[in-house]
Enzyme design. Structure first.
Site, PDB file in Angstrom:
ATOM      1  N   TRP A 102       0.841  -1.205   0.000  1.00 24.86           N
ATOM      2  CA  TRP A 102       0.000   0.000   0.000  1.00 24.86           C
ATOM      3  C   TRP A 102       0.874   1.252   0.000  1.00 24.86           C
ATOM      4  O   TRP A 102       0.579   2.223  -0.707  1.00 24.86           O
ATOM      5  CB  TRP A 102      -0.981   0.004   1.177  1.00 24.86           C
ATOM      6  CG  TRP A 102      -2.101  -0.957   0.952  1.00 24.86           C
ATOM      7  CD1 TRP A 102      -2.376  -2.088   1.657  1.00 24.86           C
ATOM      8  CD2 TRP A 102      -3.087  -0.887  -0.101  1.00 24.86           C
ATOM      9  NE1 TRP A 102      -3.470  -2.731   1.117  1.00 24.86           N
ATOM     10  CE2 TRP A 102      -3.926  -2.029   0.049  1.00 24.86           C
ATOM     11  CE3 TRP A 102      -3.342  -0.005  -1.146  1.00 24.86           C
ATOM     12  CZ2 TRP A 102      -5.004  -2.294  -0.805  1.00 24.86           C
ATOM     13  CZ3 TRP A 102      -4.417  -0.262  -2.006  1.00 24.86           C
ATOM     14  CH2 TRP A 102      -5.228  -1.393  -1.829  1.00 24.86           C
ATOM     15  N   ASP A 169      -1.320   6.429   6.853  1.00 27.26           N
ATOM     16  CA  ASP A 169      -2.432   5.612   6.362  1.00 27.26           C
ATOM     17  C   ASP A 169      -2.735   4.586   7.457  1.00 27.26           C
ATOM     18  O   ASP A 169      -1.940   3.674   7.697  1.00 27.26           O
ATOM     19  CB  ASP A 169      -1.998   4.927   5.058  1.00 27.26           C
ATOM     20  CG  ASP A 169      -3.064   4.000   4.478  1.00 27.26           C
ATOM     21  OD1 ASP A 169      -4.101   3.785   5.133  1.00 27.26           O
ATOM     22  OD2 ASP A 169      -2.838   3.491   3.357  1.00 27.26           O
ATOM     23  N   LYS A 193     -12.322  -1.676   6.570  1.00 21.60           N
ATOM     24  CA  LYS A 193     -11.564  -2.650   7.350  1.00 21.60           C
ATOM     25  C   LYS A 193     -12.084  -2.692   8.783  1.00 21.60           C
ATOM     26  O   LYS A 193     -12.416  -3.729   9.295  1.00 21.60           O
ATOM     27  CB  LYS A 193     -10.076  -2.294   7.379  1.00 21.60           C
ATOM     28  CG  LYS A 193      -9.231  -2.752   6.189  1.00 21.60           C
ATOM     29  CD  LYS A 193      -9.548  -2.144   4.873  1.00 21.60           C
ATOM     30  CE  LYS A 193      -8.801  -2.706   3.712  1.00 21.60           C
ATOM     31  NZ  LYS A 193      -7.950  -1.766   3.017  1.00 21.60           N
TER      32      LYS A 193
HETATM   33  C1  LIG Z   1      -7.346  -1.262   1.900  1.00 24.21           C
HETATM   34  C2  LIG Z   1      -6.232  -0.311   2.034  1.00 24.21           C
HETATM   35  C3  LIG Z   1      -6.075   0.763   1.153  1.00 24.21           C
HETATM   36  C4  LIG Z   1      -7.000   0.996  -0.010  1.00 24.21           C
HETATM   37  O1  LIG Z   1      -8.227   1.395   0.439  1.00 24.21           O
HETATM   38  P1  LIG Z   1      -9.407   1.842  -0.552  1.00 24.21           P
HETATM   39  O2  LIG Z   1     -10.394   2.368   0.414  1.00 24.21           O
HETATM   40  O3  LIG Z   1      -9.836   0.603  -1.275  1.00 24.21           O
HETATM   41  O4  LIG Z   1      -8.874   2.858  -1.476  1.00 24.21           O
HETATM   42  C5  LIG Z   1      -5.036   1.632   1.368  1.00 24.21           C
HETATM   43  N1  LIG Z   1      -4.177   1.470   2.383  1.00 24.21           N
HETATM   44  C6  LIG Z   1      -4.295   0.443   3.249  1.00 24.21           C
HETATM   45  C7  LIG Z   1      -3.317   0.311   4.368  1.00 24.21           C
HETATM   46  C8  LIG Z   1      -5.326  -0.471   3.104  1.00 24.21           C
HETATM   47  O5  LIG Z   1      -5.454  -1.477   3.984  1.00 24.21           O
END
Ligand SMILES: *Cc1c(COP(=O)(O)O)cnc(C)c1O
Length: 357
Positions: A102, A169, A193
């Site tokens: 990511w 993030d 998540k």
């Molecule tokens: C799932 C995830 C993303 C992407 O998320 P979207 O909402 O699908 O754009 C980005 N960073 C991390 C750490 C993730 O787990």
């Protein structure tokens, strides 16, 4: 009806109490004669849901008053671009610490807007580089980390100390353990998540970082404009926002972030112990940086993967396959995964090992 233990990385499991409450209110929300899905986002009923959700999230995460909380769309992926647009001018530099796939995507997207310096990276992504090894630039617009790398199962176990605003993030670890918001400039997370359904993205931004967006930033990506409008510059993802509110109330009933963190720690510890004690399953992540949310592991022979997944599936243990880019197995054990789900998984893993080991 039988609910399963869903180990998907996202969209992921939601607590049964949350889904039941949503079901009870689906046709008629608190005697308004309609579903939340059908309400105007500017009506007083929805505004109350919106305000309460924000207040509960602030309480759960202990968000200081000088931070704004935005309820947006476009996922964490949308923020990969929004971050440089809101925090830098063209030609400026930002530092990225790349500890998984990511982070790698975040680097690629940010590279369209500014000069990216990958100050540290750990490919093939089974550890987090120590902060003293980072090659930070002089005066970067910000420093970006991915607190928990969902695909690789790698997580920071410390909060970096940097001069520039720290941007993180936290998509796959938000609300899973206490976090000192005041150490960060910006925190962001896709909801699917650990907060609620897909379609909602949370951005937590320190007020002094607002108002720096590039002039050509589309208004829906402009944090300041979104903030001034109370995240209602256009129609927000109302139903996901409402479910996120129910999740916050559920989490409060479980002792908040501190309460759930204890359960999360126990769940992860017992699963890693089961992996480490066997000669069959393997996890290659540096012990101190193992994720408590996404536990990756491999079987001794990838030929066994299919049988493992199928037999687990038949037992109601679903979505254990690793991300398509790295294969193997991955058990995502977010807040809503009951401890019994992890116990069942361990039991199944032991049985599978004794038949195939
Ligand atoms: C799932 C995830 C993303 C992407 O998320 P979207 O909402 O699908 O754009 C980005 N960073 C991390 C750490 C993730 O787990």
């Amino acid at each position: 009806m039988k609910r399963v233990y869903n180990f998907s990385a996202g969209p992921a499991m939601l607590a049964e109490e949350v889904l039941q409450k949503a079901a009870d209110e689906i046709l008629d929300y608190e005697n308004h004669g309609m579903s939340v899905m059908e309400m105007s986002h500017r009506g007083k009923e929805f505004l109350q849901i919106a305000e309460e959700t924000e207040a509960d999230l602030r309480e759960l995460m202990k968000i200081p008053a000088n931070y704004k909380v935005l309820f947006l769309q476009g996922g964490a992926t949308g923020q990969f671009a929004a971050i440089p647009m809101n925090l830098s001018a063209p030609g400026e530099k930002a530092d990225y610490i790349m500890t998984g796939l990511w982070g790698k995507k975040a680097v690629k997207e940010a590279g369209k807007y500014l000069d990216v310096n990958v100050a540290a990276q750990s490919e093939p992504f089974n550890t987090v580089p120590e902060q003293k090894s980072w090659k930070l630039s002089d005066n970067p617009a910000y420093v970006h980390i991915t607190s928990n790398e969902t695909i690789n199962g790698v997580a920071f176990n410390y909060t970096p100390e940097v001069e520039a605003p720290l941007v993180a993030d936290i998509s796959s670890m938000i609300l899973s353990e206490p976090l000192d918001v005041s150490k960060y400039g910006v925190l962001y997370a896709g909801a699917q998540k650990n907060i609620g359904p897909a379609g909602l993205t949370i951005v937590i931004v320190r007020e002094d970082l607002l108002g720096k967006a590039r002039e050509d930033t589309p208004m829906i990506w402009n944090w300041s404009e979104k903030s001034v409008s109370g995240s209602m510059l256009n129609t927000p993802p109302t139903y996901s926002w409402y479910i996120a509110g129910l999740v916050c109330k559920w989490l409060k009933s479980k002792g908040g972030v501190e309460g759930i963190a204890k359960v999360n720690k126990r769940k992860a510890e017992k699963l890693y112990t089961a992996i480490d004690e066997s000669d069959f399953y393997k996890n290659e992540v540096d012990m101190q940086y193992r994720s408590k949310m996404n536990v990756v592991f491999t079987l001794p022979d990838p030929e066994l993967d299919k049988a493992f997944k199928e037999q687990a599936y038949a037992r109601g243990l679903k979505n254990l396959g690793g991300h398509r880019s790295i294969g193997g197995m991955r058990a995502s054990i977010y807040n809503a995964m009951p401890e019994e789900g992890v116990d069942e998984l361990i039991k199944f893993m032991k049985e599978f090992e004794s038949k195939n080991g």
